[in-house]
Scaffold this motif. Structure first.
Motif, PDB file in Angstrom:
ATOM      1  N   SER A 116     -10.071  31.185  27.144  1.00 27.64           N
ATOM      2  CA  SER A 116      -9.286  30.407  26.174  1.00 27.64           C
ATOM      3  C   SER A 116      -9.245  31.117  24.819  1.00 27.64           C
ATOM      4  O   SER A 116      -8.193  31.192  24.170  1.00 27.64           O
ATOM      5  N   TYR A 156      -7.259  25.552  38.592  1.00 29.23           N
ATOM      6  CA  TYR A 156      -6.374  24.740  37.753  1.00 29.23           C
ATOM      7  C   TYR A 156      -6.627  25.021  36.274  1.00 29.23           C
ATOM      8  O   TYR A 156      -5.687  25.132  35.476  1.00 29.23           O
ATOM      9  N   ASP A 157      -7.893  25.100  35.915  1.00 25.79           N
ATOM     10  CA  ASP A 157      -8.233  25.377  34.514  1.00 25.79           C
ATOM     11  C   ASP A 157      -7.731  26.749  34.090  1.00 25.79           C
ATOM     12  O   ASP A 157      -7.241  26.923  32.968  1.00 25.79           O
ATOM     13  N   ASP A 206      -4.047  26.641  33.516  1.00 27.64           N
ATOM     14  CA  ASP A 206      -3.749  25.998  32.240  1.00 27.64           C
ATOM     15  C   ASP A 206      -3.894  26.961  31.069  1.00 27.64           C
ATOM     16  O   ASP A 206      -3.217  26.820  30.051  1.00 27.64           O
ATOM     17  N   ILE A 207      -4.767  27.938  31.209  1.00 27.88           N
ATOM     18  CA  ILE A 207      -5.030  28.884  30.129  1.00 27.88           C
ATOM     19  C   ILE A 207      -4.025  30.027  30.115  1.00 27.88           C
ATOM     20  O   ILE A 207      -3.521  30.420  29.059  1.00 27.88           O
ATOM     21  N   TYR A 218       0.223  24.041  41.853  1.00 29.79           N
ATOM     22  CA  TYR A 218      -0.174  23.533  40.540  1.00 29.79           C
ATOM     23  C   TYR A 218       0.604  24.229  39.428  1.00 29.79           C
ATOM     24  O   TYR A 218       1.025  23.589  38.455  1.00 29.79           O
ATOM     25  N   ALA A 219       0.820  25.519  39.570  1.00 31.69           N
ATOM     26  CA  ALA A 219       1.544  26.275  38.546  1.00 31.69           C
ATOM     27  C   ALA A 219       2.995  25.853  38.428  1.00 31.69           C
ATOM     28  O   ALA A 219       3.626  26.074  37.389  1.00 31.69           O
ATOM     29  N   HIS A 249       3.711  23.945  35.464  1.00 24.64           N
ATOM     30  CA  HIS A 249       3.365  24.639  34.236  1.00 24.64           C
ATOM     31  C   HIS A 249       4.307  25.825  34.058  1.00 24.64           C
ATOM     32  O   HIS A 249       5.236  26.024  34.834  1.00 24.64           O
ATOM     33  N   THR A 268       3.199  28.902  34.129  1.00 25.32           N
ATOM     34  CA  THR A 268       2.361  30.028  34.531  1.00 25.32           C
ATOM     35  C   THR A 268       2.935  30.730  35.757  1.00 25.32           C
ATOM     36  O   THR A 268       3.254  30.084  36.754  1.00 25.32           O
TER      37      THR A 268
END
Length: 297
Positions: A167, A203-204, A207-208, A234-235, A238, A240
């Motif tokens: 992060s 997932y984390d 998110d980053i 999941y992406a 987002h 990503t």
């Protein structure tokens, strides 16, 4: 990843997953493939360049079905820092370039913040003086290789440290208008008491990151999508990008994780498209291994 060694800590986990593998269906990729298909896969190839770019000029004639590749470039070449020099060479071939960062540059698990900042400043300086831009920094950091038990709750603080590090690196890069790419093993897509946020840690990471490279460690085409599926899905909610990495480096422990002994078989996967908006193609580990294999794609 940097040097392909399946560490004994989690090697047994891979063996269980890969046991009983069936044969891969053979596809026909002759010269009559349609122009539509060629255009479709044009963006879908990239390489980890851990050992410099010697012989890169041989690559162009080997990528007949693909467009210009993306290169994750180790800044150190034969013991010398050659990031700007080698980036210019790659860009003269219209390759896209990322700076490749690893814990292998020191005895510590994580590069220092000062070192990252110093390298970011070098990327920014390069971009200010060149029309073709370095996209950002790609991280290949593997704290899990030192875990005695991958799924132990004793590792929760270590995983949180990993997420915090990524992060902070993202914030440093984004502050300079650069992107962050993170490589992860496929097996962190399952819930574990070791993970700090009560969900799979991929997932984390998604998110980053701006881009995530999923290391699948398989030569079987029918396992590639299942190994990357949760990340791809999941992406999709987002912004990503997801790439799928394939091994070509020699591995003395398990034949089913690398295409080193049967390099032609990698084509069965490279010509597969996956129906996810987030899927941005395949990454080969490594450039040297691909060049040494002698195959064309």
């Amino acid at each position: 990843m940097r040097r392909f060694v399946i560490h004994s800590i989690w090697f047994g986990f891979l063996v269980v997953l890969m046991s009983g593998c069936g044969s891969v269906a053979q596809n026909s990729f002759d010269d009559e493939e349609s122009n539509e298909t060629v255009a479709k896969i044009e963006k879908y190839i990239s390489f980890f360049a851990w050992d410099g770019i010697d012989g890169y000029e041989r690559l162009d004639s080997r990528l007949g079905r693909y467009g210009n590749p993306t290169i994750y470039l180790n800044p150190v070449d034969d013991g010398e820092y050659k990031f700007a020099e080698n980036t210019q060479i790659l860009q003269s071939y219209n390759a896209k370039v990322w700076y490749l960062m690893s814990s292998g540059f020191s005895s510590e698990v994580y590069p220092s913040k000062d070192y990252i900042k110093e390298q970011i400043d070098k990327i920014v300086a390069y971009n200010q003086n060149h029309t073709q831009q370095v996209l950002g920094m790609s991280f290949d950091i593997e704290p899990w290789i030192d875990f005695e038990d991958q799924n132990s709750s004793d590792n929760k603080d270590d995983w949180q440290e990993y997420l915090d590090f990524m992060s902070e690196a993202r914030d440093m890069l984004h502050d300079k208008g650069l992107k962050i790419s993170i490589s992860i093993p496929f097996w962190i897509d399952k819930q574990s008491e070791a993970f700090p946020n009560d969900r799979p840690i991929n997932y984390d990471v998604i998110d980053i990151a701006d881009e995530v490279i999923v290391m699948t460690y398989t030569i079987f085409a029918d396992r590639v999508e299942p190994y990357a599926k949760t990340s791809l899905k999941y992406a999709s909610s987002h912004s990503t990008d997801i790439k799928i990495a394939l091994e070509m480096v020699e591995n003395n422990q398990e034949d089913n994780v690398s295409f080193y002994t049967h390099p032609e078989d990698i084509k069965d996967i490279l010509y597969m498209d996956l129906n996810y908006t987030t899927f941005k193609g395949y990454t080969i580990h490594t450039l040297d291994a691909f060049l040494d294999s002698g195959i064309g794609i």
